[in-house]
Design a protein around this motif. Structure first.
Motif, PDB file in Angstrom:
ATOM      1  N   ASN A   1      16.136  17.336   1.029  1.00 44.20           N
ATOM      2  CA  ASN A   1      17.309  17.710   0.231  1.00 44.20           C
ATOM      3  C   ASN A   1      17.624  19.174   0.529  1.00 44.20           C
ATOM      4  O   ASN A   1      17.164  20.074  -0.174  1.00 44.20           O
ATOM      5  CB  ASN A   1      17.040  17.521  -1.265  1.00 44.20           C
ATOM      6  CG  ASN A   1      18.285  17.751  -2.096  1.00 44.20           C
ATOM      7  OD1 ASN A   1      19.019  16.830  -2.427  1.00 44.20           O
ATOM      8  ND2 ASN A   1      18.560  18.998  -2.470  1.00 44.20           N
TER       9      ASN A   1
ATOM     10  N   TYR B   1       7.855   1.861  -1.872  1.00 40.16           N
ATOM     11  CA  TYR B   1       9.120   2.210  -1.214  1.00 40.16           C
ATOM     12  C   TYR B   1       9.757   1.033  -0.466  1.00 40.16           C
ATOM     13  O   TYR B   1      10.820   1.219   0.149  1.00 40.16           O
ATOM     14  CB  TYR B   1       8.904   3.377  -0.244  1.00 40.16           C
ATOM     15  CG  TYR B   1       8.788   4.706  -0.927  1.00 40.16           C
ATOM     16  CD1 TYR B   1       9.921   5.387  -1.364  1.00 40.16           C
ATOM     17  CD2 TYR B   1       7.551   5.293  -1.162  1.00 40.16           C
ATOM     18  CE1 TYR B   1       9.818   6.620  -1.999  1.00 40.16           C
ATOM     19  CE2 TYR B   1       7.442   6.521  -1.803  1.00 40.16           C
ATOM     20  CZ  TYR B   1       8.581   7.172  -2.217  1.00 40.16           C
ATOM     21  OH  TYR B   1       8.487   8.387  -2.860  1.00 40.16           O
TER      22      TYR B   1
ATOM     23  N   PHE C   1      13.517   0.278  -0.262  1.00 36.79           N
ATOM     24  CA  PHE C   1      14.391   1.227   0.413  1.00 36.79           C
ATOM     25  C   PHE C   1      14.424   1.050   1.935  1.00 36.79           C
ATOM     26  O   PHE C   1      15.228   1.708   2.607  1.00 36.79           O
ATOM     27  CB  PHE C   1      13.961   2.658   0.075  1.00 36.79           C
ATOM     28  CG  PHE C   1      14.008   2.972  -1.387  1.00 36.79           C
ATOM     29  CD1 PHE C   1      15.220   3.227  -2.016  1.00 36.79           C
ATOM     30  CD2 PHE C   1      12.850   2.991  -2.148  1.00 36.79           C
ATOM     31  CE1 PHE C   1      15.273   3.512  -3.367  1.00 36.79           C
ATOM     32  CE2 PHE C   1      12.888   3.271  -3.508  1.00 36.79           C
ATOM     33  CZ  PHE C   1      14.104   3.520  -4.116  1.00 36.79           C
TER      34      PHE C   1
ATOM     35  N   TRP D   1       9.948   6.924   6.212  1.00 39.81           N
ATOM     36  CA  TRP D   1      10.333   8.307   5.957  1.00 39.81           C
ATOM     37  C   TRP D   1       9.118   9.234   5.941  1.00 39.81           C
ATOM     38  O   TRP D   1       8.488   9.461   6.960  1.00 39.81           O
ATOM     39  CB  TRP D   1      11.117   8.385   4.650  1.00 39.81           C
ATOM     40  CG  TRP D   1      12.126   9.498   4.627  1.00 39.81           C
ATOM     41  CD1 TRP D   1      12.467  10.301   5.673  1.00 39.81           C
ATOM     42  CD2 TRP D   1      12.924   9.916   3.510  1.00 39.81           C
ATOM     43  NE1 TRP D   1      13.426  11.193   5.276  1.00 39.81           N
ATOM     44  CE2 TRP D   1      13.734  10.995   3.963  1.00 39.81           C
ATOM     45  CE3 TRP D   1      13.044   9.507   2.194  1.00 39.81           C
ATOM     46  CZ2 TRP D   1      14.637  11.655   3.138  1.00 39.81           C
ATOM     47  CZ3 TRP D   1      13.953  10.160   1.366  1.00 39.81           C
ATOM     48  CH2 TRP D   1      14.732  11.219   1.838  1.00 39.81           C
TER      49      TRP D   1
ATOM     50  N   PRO E   1      10.722  11.431  -2.886  1.00 43.26           N
ATOM     51  CA  PRO E   1      11.869  10.629  -2.452  1.00 43.26           C
ATOM     52  C   PRO E   1      12.418   9.705  -3.542  1.00 43.26           C
ATOM     53  O   PRO E   1      13.624   9.488  -3.617  1.00 43.26           O
ATOM     54  CB  PRO E   1      11.310   9.821  -1.276  1.00 43.26           C
ATOM     55  CG  PRO E   1      10.212  10.664  -0.741  1.00 43.26           C
ATOM     56  CD  PRO E   1       9.583  11.261  -1.963  1.00 43.26           C
TER      57      PRO E   1
ATOM     58  N   PHE F   1      16.323   9.911  -4.537  1.00 47.65           N
ATOM     59  CA  PHE F   1      17.285   8.817  -4.532  1.00 47.65           C
ATOM     60  C   PHE F   1      18.011   8.720  -5.874  1.00 47.65           C
ATOM     61  O   PHE F   1      19.217   8.502  -5.932  1.00 47.65           O
ATOM     62  CB  PHE F   1      16.584   7.491  -4.222  1.00 47.65           C
ATOM     63  CG  PHE F   1      15.916   7.456  -2.872  1.00 47.65           C
ATOM     64  CD1 PHE F   1      16.438   8.149  -1.794  1.00 47.65           C
ATOM     65  CD2 PHE F   1      14.743   6.731  -2.676  1.00 47.65           C
ATOM     66  CE1 PHE F   1      15.826   8.130  -0.555  1.00 47.65           C
ATOM     67  CE2 PHE F   1      14.124   6.694  -1.444  1.00 47.65           C
ATOM     68  CZ  PHE F   1      14.659   7.391  -0.380  1.00 47.65           C
ATOM     69  N   TRP F   2      17.253   8.890  -6.958  1.00 48.18           N
ATOM     70  CA  TRP F   2      17.838   8.809  -8.294  1.00 48.18           C
ATOM     71  C   TRP F   2      18.795   9.972  -8.558  1.00 48.18           C
ATOM     72  O   TRP F   2      19.900   9.773  -9.086  1.00 48.18           O
ATOM     73  CB  TRP F   2      16.728   8.795  -9.354  1.00 48.18           C
ATOM     74  CG  TRP F   2      17.259   8.886 -10.749  1.00 48.18           C
ATOM     75  CD1 TRP F   2      17.912   7.924 -11.469  1.00 48.18           C
ATOM     76  CD2 TRP F   2      17.215  10.053 -11.586  1.00 48.18           C
ATOM     77  NE1 TRP F   2      18.274   8.393 -12.706  1.00 48.18           N
ATOM     78  CE2 TRP F   2      17.855   9.699 -12.810  1.00 48.18           C
ATOM     79  CE3 TRP F   2      16.677  11.337 -11.438  1.00 48.18           C
ATOM     80  CZ2 TRP F   2      17.976  10.598 -13.866  1.00 48.18           C
ATOM     81  CZ3 TRP F   2      16.803  12.228 -12.495  1.00 48.18           C
ATOM     82  CH2 TRP F   2      17.446  11.862 -13.682  1.00 48.18           C
TER      83      TRP F   2
ATOM     84  N   HIS G   1      20.441  11.846  -6.360  1.00 43.54           N
ATOM     85  CA  HIS G   1      21.639  11.727  -5.531  1.00 43.54           C
ATOM     86  C   HIS G   1      22.600  10.683  -6.089  1.00 43.54           C
ATOM     87  O   HIS G   1      23.824  10.830  -5.997  1.00 43.54           O
ATOM     88  CB  HIS G   1      21.239  11.368  -4.102  1.00 43.54           C
ATOM     89  CG  HIS G   1      20.703  12.526  -3.332  1.00 43.54           C
ATOM     90  ND1 HIS G   1      20.453  12.493  -1.971  1.00 43.54           N
ATOM     91  CD2 HIS G   1      20.355  13.784  -3.718  1.00 43.54           C
ATOM     92  CE1 HIS G   1      19.988  13.650  -1.571  1.00 43.54           C
ATOM     93  NE2 HIS G   1      19.913  14.453  -2.607  1.00 43.54           N
ATOM     94  N   GLU G   2      22.039   9.625  -6.647  1.00 49.43           N
ATOM     95  CA  GLU G   2      22.866   8.565  -7.230  1.00 49.43           C
ATOM     96  C   GLU G   2      23.464   8.988  -8.565  1.00 49.43           C
ATOM     97  O   GLU G   2      24.625   8.670  -8.867  1.00 49.43           O
ATOM     98  CB  GLU G   2      22.020   7.303  -7.442  1.00 49.43           C
ATOM     99  CG  GLU G   2      22.786   6.102  -7.970  1.00 49.43           C
ATOM    100  CD  GLU G   2      23.746   5.516  -6.960  1.00 49.43           C
ATOM    101  OE1 GLU G   2      24.723   4.876  -7.375  1.00 49.43           O
ATOM    102  OE2 GLU G   2      23.516   5.702  -5.740  1.00 49.43           O
TER     103      GLU G   2
END
Length: 324
Positions: free
Chosen positions: A23, A84, A87, A112, A280, A284-285, A287-288
């Motif tokens: 990020n 994960y 994803f 990742w 990660p 993800f959370w 960013h969403e």
């Protein structure tokens, strides 16, 4: 419990840098952001490998210890890959062939950030094999440099074909051919091992020499980062020639300057691992949920929740012992 707190806090800082790679901070400032995420932050994983290598002398010199070590890493890898799985499994792209290959790559090379565990498993195993073949310290050291340089060459192919499409283009942009246990894991794990067991790297054991090497290494990293920036933009690379100098030098400096002390627990070291593995999910959370916040603001949130949930994970791991 005896710990080198300087190394433990260094691990914590390195985990912050890993989050910055995933990020990016100061994204609106293109040049400065690039120096951080594709320069300074790229020292994190090699340093992690070296720090792991400091404590594997008994592992690579005894088959039973190696089996226990690999079994433990195997459990960690399986648990986190299951966590994960949503994803990466069945995450298909426009090209079905490329999508299938990417799923296979995720499973065998690690999704990742989980490639690091595969790098440990393979790197330590390779070092054990070479030790069984009675390779001397100098030979291990030279092999590590040669393998790293090979990975550097493989990854730099993208500089010449940055926009190549199709399967070949995807392979060139993929990290799997270069960022793996052979070209990244083994070399830096071996450096750590040699710092403890051998006498090749320990010759650089005085403060001025280590500091000078850190400065030289960091300058080389920034030179290469800036060059990449002007050639193809803010694409991140894992291999920089300066890593061969900077990463061993900073570990040598911290390991020699700060001695082990008695502490209650290894919480700081565990927190760095917890942040590395859990961030990660938080990313993800965030960013969403907060798409318009900006990368730097998102980074602050990711770190806050990673530290908070990471602390809970440490407590859970005391009983389960399956996360790290």
């Amino acid at each position: 419990m005896k710990r080198n707190l300087a190394l433990d806090y260094t691990k914590l800082i390195l985990s912050f840098l890993v989050v910055a790679i995933h990020n990016p901070v100061f994204w609106e400032h293109r040049f400065a952001s690039n120096l951080i995420i594709n320069g300074l932050a790229r020292t994190a994983v090699p340093c992690f490998f070296i720090l792991n290598g400091l404590y594997i002398v008994k592992v690579v010199e005894d088959k039973n210890n190696l089996k226990k070590y690999l079994k433990k890493l195997g459990v960690f890898y399986l648990v986190w890959m299951v966590i994960y799985a949503p994803f990466y499994l069945f995450s298909f792209r426009k090209n079905m062939t490329i999508s299938i290959l990417q799923n296979i790559e995720s499973i065998f090379f690690g999704f990742w950030h989980l490639w690091y565990i595969v790098g440990l498993i393979g790197g330590v195993s390779l070092l054990y094999i070479f030790k069984k073949l009675q390779f001397k310290d100098k030979k291990l050291f030279l092999m590590s440099i040669i393998l790293f340089l090979t990975g550097w060459i493989i990854q730099k192919i993208e500089l010449f074909y940055p926009n190549l499409e199709g399967l070949i283009g995807s392979l060139i942009r993929s990290n799997a051919p270069s960022r793996n246990f052979i070209f990244m894991g083994f070399p830096f794990i071996t450096f750590g091992y040699l710092l403890t067991k051998g006498n090749v790297l320990r010759k650089i054991n005085n403060k001025p020499a280590a500091i000078n090497l850190m400065i030289i290494g960091l300058i080389l990293i920034f030179i290469e980062t800036i060059s990449n920036f002007y050639i193809i933009g803010r694409r991140g690379f894992d291999f920089y020639l300066g890593l061969l100098i900077f990463c061993p030098a900073i570990v040598i400096y911290l390991n020699n300057k700060y001695k082990v002390v008695n502490v209650k627990d290894d919480f700081i070291s565990k927190l760095s691992a917890s942040i590395y593995f859990i961030h990660p999910l938080i990313l993800f959370w965030v960013h969403e949920s907060f798409p318009d916040m900006g990368r730097t603001g998102q980074y602050v949130l990711i770190m806050f929740f990673s530290i908070t949930l990471g602390t809970s994970l440490i407590q859970a791991n005391k009983s389960l012992k399956i996360f790290f």
